[in-house]
Scaffold this motif. Structure first.
Motif, PDB file in Angstrom:
ATOM      1  N   GLY A   1      -6.259 -30.509   8.808  1.00 38.43           N
ATOM      2  CA  GLY A   1      -5.186 -30.222   7.855  1.00 38.43           C
ATOM      3  C   GLY A   1      -5.277 -28.863   7.199  1.00 38.43           C
ATOM      4  N   ALA A   2      -5.268 -28.870   5.844  1.00 34.94           N
ATOM      5  CA  ALA A   2      -5.243 -27.623   5.078  1.00 34.94           C
ATOM      6  C   ALA A   2      -6.486 -26.783   5.338  1.00 34.94           C
ATOM      7  CB  ALA A   2      -5.110 -27.932   3.587  1.00 34.94           C
ATOM      8  N   LEU A   3      -7.646 -27.430   5.506  1.00 32.56           N
ATOM      9  CA  LEU A   3      -8.868 -26.676   5.779  1.00 32.56           C
ATOM     10  C   LEU A   3      -8.755 -25.937   7.108  1.00 32.56           C
ATOM     11  CD1 LEU A   3     -12.506 -27.929   5.292  1.00 32.56           C
ATOM     12  CD2 LEU A   3     -11.845 -26.719   7.365  1.00 32.56           C
ATOM     13  N   ALA A   4      -8.300 -26.638   8.144  1.00 33.69           N
ATOM     14  CA  ALA A   4      -8.180 -26.014   9.464  1.00 33.69           C
ATOM     15  C   ALA A   4      -7.196 -24.852   9.429  1.00 33.69           C
ATOM     16  CB  ALA A   4      -7.746 -27.044  10.499  1.00 33.69           C
ATOM     17  N   LYS A   5      -6.112 -25.016   8.666  1.00 32.80           N
ATOM     18  CA  LYS A   5      -5.129 -23.927   8.584  1.00 32.80           C
ATOM     19  C   LYS A   5      -5.719 -22.719   7.861  1.00 32.80           C
ATOM     20  CE  LYS A   5      -0.310 -22.842   7.729  1.00 32.80           C
ATOM     21  NZ  LYS A   5      -0.602 -21.471   7.291  1.00 32.80           N
ATOM     22  N   SER A   6      -6.466 -22.968   6.756  1.00 35.62           N
ATOM     23  CA  SER A   6      -7.093 -21.867   6.033  1.00 35.62           C
ATOM     24  C   SER A   6      -8.136 -21.164   6.900  1.00 35.62           C
ATOM     25  CB  SER A   6      -7.752 -22.382   4.747  1.00 35.62           C
ATOM     26  OG  SER A   6      -6.800 -22.921   3.862  1.00 35.62           O
ATOM     27  N   ALA A   7      -8.779 -21.917   7.777  1.00 38.57           N
ATOM     28  CA  ALA A   7      -9.780 -21.320   8.674  1.00 38.57           C
ATOM     29  C   ALA A   7      -9.149 -20.438   9.726  1.00 38.57           C
ATOM     30  CB  ALA A   7     -10.603 -22.417   9.339  1.00 38.57           C
ATOM     31  N   SER A   8      -7.859 -20.636   9.999  1.00 42.22           N
ATOM     32  CA  SER A   8      -7.098 -19.796  10.924  1.00 42.22           C
ATOM     33  C   SER A   8      -7.816 -19.617  12.262  1.00 42.22           C
ATOM     34  CB  SER A   8      -6.814 -18.428  10.286  1.00 42.22           C
ATOM     35  OG  SER A   8      -5.838 -17.707  11.016  1.00 42.22           O
ATOM     36  N   GLY A   9      -8.330 -20.725  12.794  1.00 39.28           N
ATOM     37  CA  GLY A   9      -9.011 -20.670  14.089  1.00 39.28           C
ATOM     38  C   GLY A   9     -10.514 -20.657  13.992  1.00 39.28           C
ATOM     39  N   GLY A  10     -11.062 -20.397  12.799  1.00 39.65           N
ATOM     40  CA  GLY A  10     -12.508 -20.319  12.644  1.00 39.65           C
ATOM     41  C   GLY A  10     -13.211 -21.626  12.928  1.00 39.65           C
TER      42      GLY A  10
ATOM     43  N   PRO B   1     -10.783 -27.477   0.108  1.00 40.56           N
ATOM     44  CA  PRO B   1     -10.559 -27.227   1.542  1.00 40.56           C
ATOM     45  C   PRO B   1     -10.147 -25.793   1.846  1.00 40.56           C
ATOM     46  CG  PRO B   1      -8.802 -28.578   0.622  1.00 40.56           C
ATOM     47  CD  PRO B   1      -9.866 -28.505  -0.423  1.00 40.56           C
ATOM     48  N   HIS B   2      -9.429 -25.149   0.933  1.00 42.62           N
ATOM     49  CA  HIS B   2      -9.021 -23.766   1.172  1.00 42.62           C
ATOM     50  C   HIS B   2     -10.231 -22.826   1.137  1.00 42.62           C
ATOM     51  CE1 HIS B   2      -5.328 -25.775  -0.273  1.00 42.62           C
ATOM     52  NE2 HIS B   2      -4.767 -25.045   0.660  1.00 42.62           N
ATOM     53  N   ASN B   3     -11.171 -23.090   0.215  1.00 42.44           N
ATOM     54  CA  ASN B   3     -12.390 -22.275   0.161  1.00 42.44           C
ATOM     55  C   ASN B   3     -13.233 -22.477   1.413  1.00 42.44           C
ATOM     56  OD1 ASN B   3     -12.050 -20.911  -2.274  1.00 42.44           O
ATOM     57  ND2 ASN B   3     -12.979 -22.545  -3.478  1.00 42.44           N
ATOM     58  N   VAL B   4     -13.442 -23.727   1.815  1.00 47.81           N
ATOM     59  CA  VAL B   4     -14.247 -23.995   3.011  1.00 47.81           C
ATOM     60  C   VAL B   4     -13.567 -23.398   4.243  1.00 47.81           C
ATOM     61  CG1 VAL B   4     -15.288 -25.774   4.459  1.00 47.81           C
ATOM     62  CG2 VAL B   4     -15.219 -26.072   1.971  1.00 47.81           C
ATOM     63  N   GLY B   5     -12.235 -23.513   4.319  1.00 45.90           N
ATOM     64  CA  GLY B   5     -11.512 -22.917   5.436  1.00 45.90           C
ATOM     65  C   GLY B   5     -11.672 -21.409   5.486  1.00 45.90           C
ATOM     66  N   ALA B   6     -11.566 -20.757   4.310  1.00 49.94           N
ATOM     67  CA  ALA B   6     -11.736 -19.304   4.262  1.00 49.94           C
ATOM     68  C   ALA B   6     -13.158 -18.906   4.640  1.00 49.94           C
ATOM     69  CB  ALA B   6     -11.392 -18.786   2.862  1.00 49.94           C
ATOM     70  N   ILE B   7     -14.145 -19.707   4.227  1.00 47.06           N
ATOM     71  CA  ILE B   7     -15.537 -19.432   4.592  1.00 47.06           C
ATOM     72  C   ILE B   7     -15.728 -19.556   6.099  1.00 47.06           C
ATOM     73  CG2 ILE B   7     -17.884 -20.377   4.420  1.00 47.06           C
ATOM     74  CD1 ILE B   7     -17.216 -20.983   1.446  1.00 47.06           C
ATOM     75  N   LEU B   8     -15.102 -20.551   6.709  1.00 48.85           N
ATOM     76  CA  LEU B   8     -15.186 -20.697   8.165  1.00 48.85           C
ATOM     77  C   LEU B   8     -14.556 -19.498   8.879  1.00 48.85           C
ATOM     78  CD1 LEU B   8     -14.454 -24.484   8.700  1.00 48.85           C
ATOM     79  CD2 LEU B   8     -16.412 -23.230   9.614  1.00 48.85           C
ATOM     80  N   ARG B   9     -13.439 -19.029   8.368  1.00 45.01           N
ATOM     81  CA  ARG B   9     -12.773 -17.873   8.987  1.00 45.01           C
ATOM     82  C   ARG B   9     -13.662 -16.637   8.911  1.00 45.01           C
ATOM     83  NH1 ARG B   9      -6.623 -15.777   7.518  1.00 45.01           N
ATOM     84  NH2 ARG B   9      -6.493 -14.175   9.135  1.00 45.01           N
ATOM     85  N   THR B  10     -14.241 -16.403   7.723  1.00 41.58           N
ATOM     86  CA  THR B  10     -15.137 -15.263   7.563  1.00 41.58           C
ATOM     87  C   THR B  10     -16.391 -15.426   8.414  1.00 41.58           C
ATOM     88  OG1 THR B  10     -14.350 -14.940   5.293  1.00 41.58           O
ATOM     89  CG2 THR B  10     -16.433 -13.910   5.876  1.00 41.58           C
TER      90      THR B  10
END
Length: 294
Positions: free
Chosen positions: A185-194, A155-164
């Motif tokens: 959850g964790a994915l949405a937080k890693s996406a930081s709004g993405g 989820p952290h990788n997918v979230g970071a990919i969404l943010r980028t």
């Protein structure tokens, strides 16, 4: 506003029920069955198992972290249910709360933490909302840019990919319904709004979806560290689909076969492969530079 959270009917009770102690079998009767042990879960106590994208009007996802919640409050396509917020965070989000008119309950940081998985960094905000509806492949723009994930499960990788992806104005993230983390959850937080800016195109069969992308005119480029050509030397015209595989095994065979080209990132150092979210960021930067006149 008051610090006390008023519970409405049907809300989860976060307190553990008192133990009744072991039961004694009735004289001459069979011994009672041992208590059933539930498998461990990362969901907060009282929260039902979430669906990946939501399948009904009653589904609720939980979004936490200041930037993620702030973006969700500003996103018109996100249907809001309830906001839990500390007094300090409520003051910072005052304009967004007033604009959306979301039901707000002021709570302590500890009370918010009780509603989330252990070690979740909520920063004083927790938003309950409806899941965003995924889009269909047919809805992708004619000259778009999409990122395709082949069973990336962290989820952290997918979230970071969404943010980028949000930073590079990607039109959609194409992923499978299975072997994909929950978009909460964790994915949405890693996406930081993405998550609020990049539509999710969820498919049941990735190879079939890749074929549909080809039918729509998309040039499909798969990232592979062993590819003979570099990404800089590869055609990157729009519409473009950048395809990334899971860290442990990369692109699956059928996914590779549905790519028009395979390309590698030309890295000068001793390590030639990167975390999938870092590789995505570099690939999107190269693709963005390729569409600009020199």
């Amino acid at each position: 506003m008051t610090r006390k959270i008023h519970r409405h009917g049907g809300g989860p009770d976060l307190r553990d029920p008192p133990s009744a102690g072991p039961r004694r079998p009735a004289k001459g009767g069979p011994a009672p069955a041992p208590p059933r042990r539930e498998p461990p879960t990362e969901r907060a106590k009282g929260e039902p198992a979430p669906r990946r994208h939501g399948g009904g009007p009653g589904d609720v996802v939980r979004i936490y972290g200041f930037h993620s919640v702030s973006a969700a409050l500003k996103a018109p396509r996100r249907e809001l249910v309830r906001l839990y917020v500390t007094p300090a965070a409520a003051e910072r989000l005052g304009a967004e709360i007033a604009a959306r008119g979301v039901e707000t309950r002021v709570a302590s940081s500890e009370e918010i933490a009780q509603r989330l998985p252990r070690d979740a960094v909520h920063q004083g905000v927790l938003l309950e909302a409806r899941p965003l509806k995924p889009i269909d492949v047919s809805e992708l723009p004619a000259a778009g840019l999409v990122v395709v994930l082949d069973q990336v499960t962290d989820p952290h990788n997918v979230g970071a990919i969404l943010r980028t992806s949000a930073a590079f104005a990607v039109d959609a993230l194409v992923t499978t319904e299975r072997h994909t983390p929950e978009f909460t959850g964790a994915l949405a937080k890693s996406a930081s709004g993405g998550l609020e800016h990049v539509p999710i195109c969820s498919v049941t069969n990735l190879a079939r979806a890749m074929g549909e992308l080809g039918d729509l005119g998309y040039w499909r480029v798969g990232l592979d560290s062993e590819a003979p050509a570099t990404l800089q030397a590869t055609r990157l015209e729009r519409p473009l689909a950048l395809v990334l595989g899971a860290e442990d095994r990369g692109l699956r065979r059928l996914t590779r076969e549905h790519c028009d080209a395979l390309a590698r990132l030309d890295l000068p150092g001793a390590i030639k492969s990167l975390n999938v979210s870092n590789a995505c960021a570099i690939a999107l930067a190269i693709a963005d530079a390729a569409k600009k006149p020199t």
